[in-house]
Design a protein around this motif. Structure first.
Motif, PDB file in Angstrom:
ATOM      1  N   ILE A   1       0.743   3.201 -19.824  1.00  0.00           N
ATOM      2  CA  ILE A   1       1.051   2.567 -21.105  1.00  0.00           C
ATOM      3  C   ILE A   1       0.420   2.723 -22.050  1.00  0.00           C
ATOM      4  O   ILE A   1       1.093   2.750 -23.466  1.00  0.00           O
ATOM      5  N   ALA A   2      -0.830   3.067 -22.124  1.00  0.00           N
ATOM      6  CA  ALA A   2      -1.574   3.815 -23.445  1.00  0.00           C
ATOM      7  C   ALA A   2      -1.067   4.850 -23.988  1.00  0.00           C
ATOM      8  O   ALA A   2      -1.033   5.198 -25.020  1.00  0.00           O
ATOM      9  N   GLU A   3      -0.727   5.727 -23.041  1.00  0.00           N
ATOM     10  CA  GLU A   3       0.087   7.237 -23.411  1.00  0.00           C
ATOM     11  C   GLU A   3       1.141   6.736 -23.973  1.00  0.00           C
ATOM     12  O   GLU A   3       1.407   7.343 -25.231  1.00  0.00           O
TER      13      GLU A   3
ATOM     14  N   LEU B   1      -3.928   1.146  -9.046  1.00  0.00           N
ATOM     15  CA  LEU B   1      -2.502   1.103  -9.756  1.00  0.00           C
ATOM     16  C   LEU B   1      -2.668   0.501 -11.255  1.00  0.00           C
ATOM     17  O   LEU B   1      -1.761   1.030 -11.929  1.00  0.00           O
ATOM     18  N   VAL B   2      -3.236  -0.436 -11.245  1.00  0.00           N
ATOM     19  CA  VAL B   2      -3.214  -1.039 -12.661  1.00  0.00           C
ATOM     20  C   VAL B   2      -3.955  -0.335 -13.615  1.00  0.00           C
ATOM     21  O   VAL B   2      -3.341   0.059 -14.591  1.00  0.00           O
ATOM     22  N   VAL B   3      -4.888   0.571 -13.211  1.00  0.00           N
ATOM     23  CA  VAL B   3      -5.557   1.497 -14.057  1.00  0.00           C
ATOM     24  C   VAL B   3      -4.585   2.568 -14.475  1.00  0.00           C
ATOM     25  O   VAL B   3      -4.647   2.959 -15.489  1.00  0.00           O
TER      26      VAL B   3
ATOM     27  N   ALA C   1      -8.746  -5.527   5.309  1.00  0.00           N
ATOM     28  CA  ALA C   1      -7.385  -5.580   4.955  1.00  0.00           C
ATOM     29  C   ALA C   1      -7.450  -6.177   3.100  1.00  0.00           C
ATOM     30  O   ALA C   1      -6.713  -5.538   2.371  1.00  0.00           O
ATOM     31  N   GLN C   2      -8.029  -7.208   3.022  1.00  0.00           N
ATOM     32  CA  GLN C   2      -8.068  -7.773   1.801  1.00  0.00           C
ATOM     33  C   GLN C   2      -8.819  -6.725   0.578  1.00  0.00           C
ATOM     34  O   GLN C   2      -8.351  -6.474  -0.564  1.00  0.00           O
ATOM     35  N   TRP C   3      -9.893  -6.088   1.132  1.00  0.00           N
ATOM     36  CA  TRP C   3     -10.632  -5.172   0.349  1.00  0.00           C
ATOM     37  C   TRP C   3      -9.589  -4.104  -0.144  1.00  0.00           C
ATOM     38  O   TRP C   3      -9.646  -3.595  -1.092  1.00  0.00           O
ATOM     39  N   ILE C   4      -8.984  -3.521   0.932  1.00  0.00           N
ATOM     40  CA  ILE C   4      -8.051  -2.397   0.749  1.00  0.00           C
ATOM     41  C   ILE C   4      -7.073  -2.903  -0.190  1.00  0.00           C
ATOM     42  O   ILE C   4      -6.549  -1.992  -1.443  1.00  0.00           O
ATOM     43  N   PHE C   5      -6.311  -3.985  -0.051  1.00  0.00           N
ATOM     44  CA  PHE C   5      -5.366  -4.573  -0.794  1.00  0.00           C
ATOM     45  C   PHE C   5      -5.530  -4.411  -2.258  1.00  0.00           C
ATOM     46  O   PHE C   5      -5.005  -3.797  -3.222  1.00  0.00           O
ATOM     47  N   TRP C   6      -6.978  -5.132  -2.724  1.00  0.00           N
ATOM     48  CA  TRP C   6      -7.485  -5.269  -3.943  1.00  0.00           C
ATOM     49  C   TRP C   6      -7.966  -4.037  -4.541  1.00  0.00           C
ATOM     50  O   TRP C   6      -7.367  -3.798  -5.579  1.00  0.00           O
ATOM     51  N   MET C   7      -8.266  -3.112  -3.786  1.00  0.00           N
ATOM     52  CA  MET C   7      -8.503  -1.780  -4.168  1.00  0.00           C
ATOM     53  C   MET C   7      -7.443  -0.970  -4.608  1.00  0.00           C
ATOM     54  O   MET C   7      -7.309  -0.371  -5.882  1.00  0.00           O
ATOM     55  N   VAL C   8      -6.430  -1.072  -3.825  1.00  0.00           N
ATOM     56  CA  VAL C   8      -5.208  -0.179  -4.148  1.00  0.00           C
ATOM     57  C   VAL C   8      -4.535  -1.235  -5.621  1.00  0.00           C
ATOM     58  O   VAL C   8      -4.039  -0.293  -6.528  1.00  0.00           O
TER      59      VAL C   8
ATOM     60  N   THR D   1      -1.262  10.072  -7.927  1.00  0.00           N
ATOM     61  CA  THR D   1      -1.831   8.736  -7.610  1.00  0.00           C
ATOM     62  C   THR D   1      -0.966   8.139  -6.496  1.00  0.00           C
ATOM     63  O   THR D   1      -1.493   7.476  -5.771  1.00  0.00           O
ATOM     64  N   THR D   2       0.372   8.291  -6.850  1.00  0.00           N
ATOM     65  CA  THR D   2       1.379   7.925  -5.512  1.00  0.00           C
ATOM     66  C   THR D   2       1.108   8.365  -4.502  1.00  0.00           C
ATOM     67  O   THR D   2       1.004   7.647  -3.499  1.00  0.00           O
ATOM     68  N   VAL D   3       0.825   9.774  -4.129  1.00  0.00           N
ATOM     69  CA  VAL D   3       0.628  10.318  -3.149  1.00  0.00           C
ATOM     70  C   VAL D   3      -1.013   9.990  -2.552  1.00  0.00           C
ATOM     71  O   VAL D   3      -0.949   9.470  -1.371  1.00  0.00           O
ATOM     72  N   ASN D   4      -1.879   9.796  -3.192  1.00  0.00           N
ATOM     73  CA  ASN D   4      -3.149   9.342  -2.785  1.00  0.00           C
ATOM     74  C   ASN D   4      -3.044   7.959  -2.431  1.00  0.00           C
ATOM     75  O   ASN D   4      -3.968   7.558  -1.495  1.00  0.00           O
TER      76      ASN D   4
END
Length: 120
Positions: A80-82, A72-74, A61-68, A101-104
């Protein structure tokens, strides 16, 4: 009581004892202890399995949370860069990026969460 009556009674008791012990092995104290030990070992093993499941679920659960979160940060960084014109991405690609990205992320989160925490 006569000797023959005592002998018949002893034979009958012996026959009952043999029948009782031969039909159900748990009737002997040694077998009962073995069954109890196996039962206790099975319970202990199940409890250890449940404890391990809980630990693994917490870890994943922790791994999934941080991966998500990183995912989302990327995506947010790209948007933001665009917006600051550091990247030149066509509007259709930006919309597709945000939508996909939202759907995935949502689908990934739901699928993995249902796997890690099945309904009881």
């Amino acid at each position: 009581m006569s000797e023959s009556e005592d002998s018949e009674k002893a034979k009958e008791n012996f026959r009952k004892l043999i029948e009782a012990s031969s039909t159900d092995p748990r009737n002997s104290s040694l077998s009962r202890n073995e069954f109890d030990q196996y039962d206790q070992e099975e319970r202990r093993t199940r409890l250890q399995g449940l404890a391990q499941d809980i630990q693994e679920r917490k870890k994943f659960a922790q791994w999934i949370f941080w991966m998500v979160v990183m995912w989302l940060v990327v995506i947010l960084g790209i948007i933001i860069a665009e917006g600051l014109h550091l990247l030149d991405i066509p509007q259709a690609v930006t919309i597709a990026l945000i939508g996909s990205t939202t759907v995935n992320v949502t689908a990934f989160f739901v699928i993995v969460t249902k796997y890690l925490f099945p309904g009881k």
